[in-house]
Design an enzyme around this catalytic site. Sequence first.
Site, PDB file in Angstrom:
ATOM      1  N   ASN A 125      33.210  34.862  47.171  1.00  0.00           N
ATOM      2  CA  ASN A 125      34.706  35.003  47.838  1.00  0.00           C
ATOM      3  C   ASN A 125      34.886  34.237  48.780  1.00  0.00           C
ATOM      4  OD1 ASN A 125      36.994  36.029  47.558  1.00  0.00           O
ATOM      5  ND2 ASN A 125      36.606  38.135  48.082  1.00  0.00           N
TER       6      ASN A 125
ATOM      7  N   HIS B  17      40.516  46.430  50.614  1.00  0.00           N
ATOM      8  CA  HIS B  17      39.922  46.812  49.478  1.00  0.00           C
ATOM      9  C   HIS B  17      40.142  48.141  48.571  1.00  0.00           C
ATOM     10  CE1 HIS B  17      36.990  43.444  49.848  1.00  0.00           C
ATOM     11  NE2 HIS B  17      36.857  43.438  48.603  1.00  0.00           N
TER      12      HIS B  17
END
Length: 454
Positions: free
Chosen positions: A305, A341
């Site tokens: 990521n 998240h």
Amino acid sequence: MVVCVCRAILHYSLGFFVACYPFALVYRRFLFHQSAFVIHLFHTLSGLSLAVFNFGSQVYHSALCIVVQFLFLRLMGRTVTGVLSSFIFQMTYLLTGYYYTATDEYDIKWTMPHCVLTLKLIGLAFDYYDGGKETLSAEQKQAAITSTPSLLEVCGFSYFYGGFLVGPQFTLRNYLKLVSREMSDCPGQVPNSGIPALKRFCLGLFFLSIFATCGPYYPDSYYLTDEYEAQPFWYRCVFILLWAKVNLYKYVSCWLITEGVCILSGLGYNGRSETGELQWDACANMRVWMFETTPLFTGTINSFNINTNAWVARHIFKRLKFLGNKMASQTATLFFLAIWHGLHSGYILCFSMEFIIVNVEKQAQTIVKDSPLLTSIANGPLYPLVYLVQQFIHWLFMGYPLVPFCLFTYDKWLKVYLSVYFCGHVFFFALILLLPYLRKALVPRKAKLDKKED
């Protein structure tokens, strides 16, 4: 449950197969030399069509946040108030969405692409603010926006089909370079990016096939069964290791496939290396070789990521320099990542464990570097054995914080942690206590004095 997750990931990925690549091909073949207005309109409509296909009428969430962000830029200008207003509004909207839509399962809802959009719009506010500053870092200069973007430019940037659903993150400045035909190995001409794009597409398919094949054998739900709890301790630990490796491939595959779209369109162009080799990694979210071979926790983090990590480093960690404490900045950054998240306790636990693991690893690396004995072992004939042990520990304890990340709620992850006796916590807290004594025993006094002087 795992079959549903696999199907959902495959559905998402196949959406890219049948839509994003054809969009990029249409752009290259028919629209590359068209006016900026036509290109922005195409990127907006194509991204909107993906959003509507996946989420129906819930597309209004993204449209609303884009319009509000544009108004912040226009009405508040290059001010701290504008940046703070953007940050607070976008994060509040996202967290409110999590609050009303999240369940204790893996959700593929409008909030999934919206978390990507949230970073994109907050980053836009920061970059617009930086465009009015006289003193900028080299990194900020590359992203700063010197003129006020139009609503159509912001929409094209936000809905660009290569990054709307699962990323990667990129700046408005790079997007505008794409539209002005600068993101090419032959400026003004269609980039020669077909082969590099095909390679990333095929690599993504390869990892997607691994996940689709192996994923059902390592389901999240198995952790909660009596059968898992009845297994020997070593088996439960090895299952965590293998489950983590397979589970991460669903992210790896999606990012590689979307990177291929960005490369095909030209957005992945990153100039030439020092040796003159063309680079197409501007939108790379994975360093695959490093991810597969590194024995270090920091190596995996740095290879996974990438663009999101770079965004967080640039806009959160480095801008918290005023705190005057690197540890405080790191803590705040990981807390931001956790709530970005979602609101589940598992995210907080995962990133708190990352904080502990990374700092313990850095201390251990310093001891190895300063100790002649450990350095000789690390560079000697025993290194292959050391490497295998490192890899086992590395992936076992990479999987350990991923358990709460994927199981979300405390009643689930607590059950798993109890079954393995909180071995990750015990291991790293023991190292925190032991490392100072190991340093005293293994590092010569001269090295310690030199370290203090530095």
